[in-house]
Design a protein around this motif. Structure first.
Motif, PDB file in Angstrom:
ATOM      1  N   PRO A 183     -17.810 -27.422 -17.542  1.00  0.00           N
ATOM      2  CA  PRO A 183     -17.170 -28.225 -16.166  1.00  0.00           C
ATOM      3  C   PRO A 183     -17.988 -28.662 -15.330  1.00  0.00           C
ATOM      4  N   ASP A 184     -19.344 -28.415 -15.100  1.00  0.00           N
ATOM      5  CA  ASP A 184     -20.033 -28.892 -14.353  1.00  0.00           C
ATOM      6  C   ASP A 184     -21.373 -29.725 -14.858  1.00  0.00           C
ATOM      7  N   ALA A 185     -21.057 -30.174 -16.299  1.00  0.00           N
ATOM      8  CA  ALA A 185     -21.997 -30.904 -17.009  1.00  0.00           C
ATOM      9  C   ALA A 185     -22.569 -32.102 -16.217  1.00  0.00           C
ATOM     10  N   ASP A 186     -21.685 -32.928 -15.720  1.00  0.00           N
ATOM     11  CA  ASP A 186     -22.238 -33.979 -15.099  1.00  0.00           C
ATOM     12  C   ASP A 186     -22.990 -33.883 -13.787  1.00  0.00           C
ATOM     13  N   ASP A 187     -22.534 -32.974 -13.201  1.00  0.00           N
ATOM     14  CA  ASP A 187     -23.170 -32.588 -11.827  1.00  0.00           C
ATOM     15  C   ASP A 187     -24.723 -32.035 -12.354  1.00  0.00           C
ATOM     16  N   ARG A 188     -24.728 -31.232 -13.218  1.00  0.00           N
ATOM     17  CA  ARG A 188     -25.954 -30.768 -13.766  1.00  0.00           C
ATOM     18  C   ARG A 188     -26.890 -31.892 -14.410  1.00  0.00           C
ATOM     19  N   LEU A 189     -26.269 -32.791 -15.063  1.00  0.00           N
ATOM     20  CA  LEU A 189     -27.190 -33.944 -15.693  1.00  0.00           C
ATOM     21  C   LEU A 189     -27.764 -34.731 -14.264  1.00  0.00           C
ATOM     22  N   LYS A 190     -26.887 -35.072 -13.174  1.00  0.00           N
ATOM     23  CA  LYS A 190     -27.192 -35.546 -11.911  1.00  0.00           C
ATOM     24  C   LYS A 190     -28.376 -34.854 -11.481  1.00  0.00           C
ATOM     25  N   ALA A 191     -28.411 -33.605 -11.440  1.00  0.00           N
ATOM     26  CA  ALA A 191     -29.337 -32.736 -10.780  1.00  0.00           C
ATOM     27  C   ALA A 191     -30.494 -32.997 -11.396  1.00  0.00           C
ATOM     28  N   VAL A 192     -30.684 -32.909 -12.754  1.00  0.00           N
ATOM     29  CA  VAL A 192     -31.979 -33.153 -13.550  1.00  0.00           C
ATOM     30  C   VAL A 192     -32.599 -34.297 -13.398  1.00  0.00           C
ATOM     31  N   PHE A 193     -31.770 -35.343 -13.157  1.00  0.00           N
ATOM     32  CA  PHE A 193     -32.128 -36.649 -12.965  1.00  0.00           C
ATOM     33  C   PHE A 193     -33.010 -36.929 -11.659  1.00  0.00           C
ATOM     34  N   ASP A 194     -32.181 -36.077 -10.694  1.00  0.00           N
ATOM     35  CA  ASP A 194     -32.604 -36.164  -9.276  1.00  0.00           C
ATOM     36  C   ASP A 194     -33.965 -35.500  -9.316  1.00  0.00           C
ATOM     37  N   ASP A 195     -34.170 -34.301 -10.048  1.00  0.00           N
ATOM     38  CA  ASP A 195     -35.382 -33.578  -9.989  1.00  0.00           C
ATOM     39  C   ASP A 195     -36.440 -34.435 -10.874  1.00  0.00           C
ATOM     40  N   GLY A 196     -36.163 -35.049 -11.735  1.00  0.00           N
ATOM     41  CA  GLY A 196     -37.067 -35.818 -12.204  1.00  0.00           C
ATOM     42  C   GLY A 196     -37.264 -35.872 -13.692  1.00  0.00           C
ATOM     43  N   VAL A 197     -36.803 -37.012 -14.837  1.00  0.00           N
ATOM     44  CA  VAL A 197     -36.672 -37.235 -16.030  1.00  0.00           C
ATOM     45  C   VAL A 197     -37.583 -38.248 -16.075  1.00  0.00           C
ATOM     46  N   ASP A 198     -38.590 -38.222 -16.960  1.00  0.00           N
ATOM     47  CA  ASP A 198     -39.438 -39.421 -17.097  1.00  0.00           C
ATOM     48  C   ASP A 198     -39.006 -40.092 -18.364  1.00  0.00           C
ATOM     49  N   ILE A 199     -38.574 -39.246 -19.557  1.00  0.00           N
ATOM     50  CA  ILE A 199     -38.318 -39.847 -20.902  1.00  0.00           C
ATOM     51  C   ILE A 199     -37.074 -39.277 -21.568  1.00  0.00           C
ATOM     52  N   VAL A 200     -36.156 -40.142 -21.956  1.00  0.00           N
ATOM     53  CA  VAL A 200     -35.117 -39.766 -22.658  1.00  0.00           C
ATOM     54  C   VAL A 200     -35.284 -40.063 -24.069  1.00  0.00           C
ATOM     55  N   LEU A 201     -35.017 -39.191 -24.912  1.00  0.00           N
ATOM     56  CA  LEU A 201     -34.843 -39.471 -26.388  1.00  0.00           C
ATOM     57  C   LEU A 201     -33.519 -39.205 -26.724  1.00  0.00           C
ATOM     58  N   ASP A 202     -32.752 -40.307 -27.093  1.00  0.00           N
ATOM     59  CA  ASP A 202     -31.280 -40.281 -27.278  1.00  0.00           C
ATOM     60  C   ASP A 202     -31.216 -40.365 -28.837  1.00  0.00           C
ATOM     61  N   PHE A 203     -30.661 -39.248 -29.523  1.00  0.00           N
ATOM     62  CA  PHE A 203     -30.171 -39.640 -30.965  1.00  0.00           C
ATOM     63  C   PHE A 203     -28.784 -39.762 -30.996  1.00  0.00           C
ATOM     64  N   VAL A 204     -27.921 -39.980 -30.049  1.00  0.00           N
ATOM     65  CA  VAL A 204     -26.396 -39.933 -30.027  1.00  0.00           C
ATOM     66  C   VAL A 204     -25.870 -41.182 -29.809  1.00  0.00           C
ATOM     67  N   TRP A 205     -26.459 -41.670 -28.462  1.00  0.00           N
ATOM     68  CA  TRP A 205     -25.648 -43.041 -27.884  1.00  0.00           C
ATOM     69  C   TRP A 205     -24.162 -42.716 -27.585  1.00  0.00           C
ATOM     70  N   GLY A 206     -23.474 -43.811 -27.721  1.00  0.00           N
ATOM     71  CA  GLY A 206     -21.971 -43.583 -27.489  1.00  0.00           C
ATOM     72  C   GLY A 206     -21.603 -42.994 -26.187  1.00  0.00           C
ATOM     73  N   SER A 207     -20.643 -42.108 -26.241  1.00  0.00           N
ATOM     74  CA  SER A 207     -20.027 -41.623 -24.909  1.00  0.00           C
ATOM     75  C   SER A 207     -21.143 -40.721 -24.257  1.00  0.00           C
ATOM     76  N   VAL A 208     -21.975 -40.048 -25.146  1.00  0.00           N
ATOM     77  CA  VAL A 208     -22.910 -39.066 -24.392  1.00  0.00           C
ATOM     78  C   VAL A 208     -23.954 -39.847 -23.622  1.00  0.00           C
ATOM     79  N   ALA A 209     -24.102 -41.138 -24.122  1.00  0.00           N
ATOM     80  CA  ALA A 209     -25.075 -42.056 -23.465  1.00  0.00           C
ATOM     81  C   ALA A 209     -24.538 -42.483 -22.061  1.00  0.00           C
ATOM     82  N   THR A 217     -28.479 -43.242 -13.086  1.00  0.00           N
ATOM     83  CA  THR A 217     -28.303 -44.528 -12.136  1.00  0.00           C
ATOM     84  C   THR A 217     -27.652 -44.263 -10.889  1.00  0.00           C
ATOM     85  N   ALA A 218     -26.759 -43.235 -10.811  1.00  0.00           N
ATOM     86  CA  ALA A 218     -25.943 -42.777  -9.789  1.00  0.00           C
ATOM     87  C   ALA A 218     -26.666 -42.724  -8.420  1.00  0.00           C
ATOM     88  N   GLY A 219     -26.347 -43.118  -7.331  1.00  0.00           N
ATOM     89  CA  GLY A 219     -27.212 -42.915  -5.883  1.00  0.00           C
ATOM     90  C   GLY A 219     -28.468 -43.401  -5.890  1.00  0.00           C
TER      91      GLY A 219
END
Length: 313
Positions: A183-209, A217-219
């Motif tokens: 339920p809190d997945a999007d909040d957790r994603l926002k939190a890790v990007f707020d903390d700092g993610v340097d590189i994303v390796l995306d093997f999925v794209w689509g709705s996950v991306a 990019t939010a905020g």
């Protein structure tokens, strides 16, 4: 010789007899000992046209085998209509790399097919710096799991695994795990990007991306400038297209890059696979894989890509 033959791309391969390869100057016939069925193998098999003669082609883009001198090699891109999923194949000699002693044929094939994408991404497309944070989508898959290990080996200070469901987090070698069904997945994603993610390796794209890009990019829009972040697209198993906010890109430090043949040269892949196989031997990299005989190729072709099949003729 026996081979996995494509005569109708939408139907997958059939196990049957195919004519023998004959080498010309600069080419080498490889006796195949192990060849993977990966997402790119399936994609290329479904897209490659059938010749006017209608006799089809052999599936498979890479593998391990022996040349005429008995040397064990990893090979890339057999010459059409030959492919890796056969007893023998035809390859430009320049597209072969020695396999280290002590690394089995099946393990070498599994390591290369699972780890090469992330190795190229983190050494050629956007060389990782020691201590950086790397986020991997589809981290429960063969390639995603290897990406976590490759990132750590190359100096990542923190790794984050993103998967679709909670049960897929079990056993992953990551510092942080996020299941997108929480339920809190999007909040957790926002939190890790707020903390700092340097590189994303995306093997999925689509709705996950779409969800990751929104979180990244939010905020944003700091007057002092946002930190640079690189989002590398390595696969599109979740969909080929994604809606992207132009304003989100303007107000963030996010850069979106592709990583694959074309954005990286074939020569980079060859040098990378040599490096990767040497590291795999030293570090004991052994991505999960299941070895099956070539005669089983029809039955395993359309099974879940979570299992990486290595075919042995």
């Amino acid at each position: 010789m026996k081979a996995a033959i494509i005569t109708s791309p939408g139907d997958g391969p059939r196990y049957g007899e195919f004519h023998e390869p004959e080498a010309n100057e600069g080419e080498v016939v490889i006796a195949v000992t192990a060849a993977p069925i990966s997402p790119v193998v399936r994609t290329r098999a479904s897209a490659q046209p059938i010749s006017a003669e209608g006799d089809g082609f052999v599936a498979g883009v890479d593998g391990v085998g022996t040349d005429a001198t008995g040397r064990r090699v990893y090979f890339l891109f057999p010459k059409a209509p030959f492919g890796a999923l056969a007893q023998r194949t035809l390859v430009p000699e320049a597209l072969t790399v020695p396999v280290p002693d002590g690394l089995s044929d099946a393990c070498a094939a599994a390591v290369a097919t699972a780890g090469l994408a992330s190795w190229v991404a983190l050494t050629r497309r956007t060389p990782i710096q020691t201590g950086q944070t790397v986020l991997v989508t589809g981290a429960n898959g063969s390639a995603g799991g290897m990406a976590l290990k490759v990132a750590r080996h190359l100096g990542a200070g923190r790794t984050i695994a993103v998967v679709r469901t909670h049960e897929k987090l079990k056993g992953l070698p990551a510092d942080t795990g996020i299941a997108l069904d929480a339920p809190d997945a999007d909040d957790r994603l926002k939190a890790v990007f707020d903390d700092g993610v340097d590189i994303v390796l995306d093997f999925v794209w689509g709705s996950v991306a779409e969800r990751l890009l929104a979180a990244a990019t939010a905020g944003r829009g700091s007057p002092a400038g946002e930190p640079s972040r690189r989002y590398l697209v390595l696969g599109t198993l979740g969909g080929a297209t994604v809606p992207i906010s132009g304003y989100g890109l303007q107000s963030s430090g996010l850069e979106i890059l592709g990583s694959g043949i074309g954005s990286a040269a074939v020569a980079d892949y060859l040098s990378s696979v040599g490096e990767l196989l040497a590291v795999a031997q030293r570090e004991g990299f052994a991505p999960p894989h299941e070895v099956r005989p070539l005669s089983d190729v029809e039955s395993v072709w359309k099974r879940s890509s979570d299992v990486r099949y290595v075919i042995q003729p």
